[in-house]
Write an enzyme that holds these catalytic residues in place. Structure first.
Site, PDB file in Angstrom:
ATOM      1  N   CYS A 144     -16.915   0.186  -1.957  1.00 53.56           N
ATOM      2  CA  CYS A 144     -16.147   1.000  -2.672  1.00 53.56           C
ATOM      3  C   CYS A 144     -17.211   2.365  -1.664  1.00 53.56           C
ATOM      4  O   CYS A 144     -16.631   2.692  -0.565  1.00 53.56           O
ATOM      5  CB  CYS A 144     -15.981   1.240  -4.051  1.00 53.56           C
ATOM      6  SG  CYS A 144     -15.506  -0.513  -4.697  1.00 53.56           S
ATOM      7  N   ASP A 199      -5.103  -1.326  -1.204  1.00 54.11           N
ATOM      8  CA  ASP A 199      -5.225  -0.538  -2.081  1.00 54.11           C
ATOM      9  C   ASP A 199      -4.660   1.147  -1.662  1.00 54.11           C
ATOM     10  O   ASP A 199      -5.000   1.946  -0.831  1.00 54.11           O
ATOM     11  CB  ASP A 199      -6.578  -0.635  -1.338  1.00 54.11           C
ATOM     12  CG  ASP A 199      -8.200   0.535  -1.536  1.00 54.11           C
ATOM     13  OD1 ASP A 199      -7.703   0.088  -2.669  1.00 54.11           O
ATOM     14  OD2 ASP A 199      -9.208  -0.246  -1.338  1.00 54.11           O
ATOM     15  N   HIS A 231      -8.824  -3.736  -4.586  1.00 61.07           N
ATOM     16  CA  HIS A 231     -10.610  -2.736  -4.081  1.00 61.07           C
ATOM     17  C   HIS A 231     -11.330  -3.755  -5.378  1.00 61.07           C
ATOM     18  O   HIS A 231     -10.845  -3.167  -7.331  1.00 61.07           O
ATOM     19  CB  HIS A 231      -9.529  -1.863  -4.922  1.00 61.07           C
ATOM     20  CG  HIS A 231     -10.913  -0.460  -4.209  1.00 61.07           C
ATOM     21  ND1 HIS A 231     -11.470   0.194  -3.561  1.00 61.07           N
ATOM     22  CD2 HIS A 231     -11.965   0.530  -5.704  1.00 61.07           C
ATOM     23  CE1 HIS A 231     -12.413   0.705  -3.711  1.00 61.07           C
ATOM     24  NE2 HIS A 231     -12.676   1.053  -4.883  1.00 61.07           N
TER      25      HIS A 231
END
Length: 262
Positions: A144, A199, A231
């Site tokens: 992330c 995403d 995600h």
């Protein structure tokens, strides 16, 4: 510490500890894990996601260490406090608990690219000075927001970073003046990206922009979209976890590091 991985499979034995790393702005706590044996081992700088340093990330780091790496997972939010920075549920579902990002958002925004790379220098110095890792080529992987940090670190420290990976990263190639992809011409490492499918944090136009920048700069890289994976797909303590995609991530990460850090 035992070498039992979070998925129940047996890896090599590892030993781990919490360490404090002096930075220009204070002291960053971190998790450091390495093979239970003699060193040095190839160093890996492991960048956390926005939820922070927690047991699941420690288990991931142990799994990587079981394959022969000395892995450092810094609390990149140390300016906001020692681990745990946030009071999170054992199972994280942001849709059910939207207030989670209300707490995390301001801390993320406070970590500017300049501060993050100032810290990265301290993290890399720790790896270089440790008998368990040494001053050889380093790999970095990020998840992330950590994918952004991994990409920035590869650009900022081309003499140290031999391989960098990012998984379900967001904001890798924005239109901002300080977008991470703009450092492509300084990267000498080999890169791998495992993007999440559909995403919102990394729409197709950003993937195209990132690929173009890396190609134009002559960077060795591979980028794949993990179809059907959301995600955050590597994080088993969240609602986004996808076991098949997470295992695919492990295969690709270990292949990259095995080729570039050995």
């Amino acid at each position: 510490m035992s070498g039992v991985r979070s998925d129940g499979a047996q890896s090599g034995g590892v030993r781990s500890r919490t360490v404090d790393i002096t930075t220009p702005d204070g002291t960053a706590d971190a998790y450091f894990t390495c093979p239970d044996g003699g060193g040095p081992n190839p160093g890996v700088l492991f960048y956390m996601d926005a939820f922070g340093l927690r047991p699941h990330l420690q288990a991931m780091a142990d799994r990587l260490a079981g394959h022969g790496y000395a892995v450092l997972v810094p609390n990149v939010f140390y300016r906001a406090g020692r681990t745990p920075v946030f009071d999170l549920p054992e199972f994280i579902d942001p849709q059910a608990r939207p207030e989670i990002f209300e707490r995390i958002g301001p801390v993320m925004q406070a970590l500017t690219p300049e501060l993050a790379m100032r810290d990265a220098e301290a993290y890399l110095r720790f790896l270089a000075d440790s008998d368990d890792s040494g001053d050889g080529p380093v790999g970095t992987t990020g998840y992330c927001m950590g994918a952004v940090l991994a990409l920035r670190t590869a650009a900022a420290f081309p003499d140290r970073i031999a391989a960098a990976a990012g998984f379900h990263g967001g904001g890798l190639a924005t239109e901002a003046d300080d977008s991470p992809h703009l450092g492509a011409d300084r990267i000498t490492a080999e890169l791998y990206f495992g993007h999440a499918d559909n995403d919102h944090a990394l729409p197709p136009e950003q993937i195209d922009r990132l690929n173009a920048a890396l190609t134009d700069a002559g960077v060795r890289f591979r980028a794949e979209v993990y179809e059907g994976a959301a995600h955050g797909y590597t994080q088993a303590d969240t609602a986004s976890y996808d076991e098949a995609a997470a295992e695919r991530h492990w295969r690709n990460l270990l292949e990259l590091f095995g080729r570039t850090l050995r």
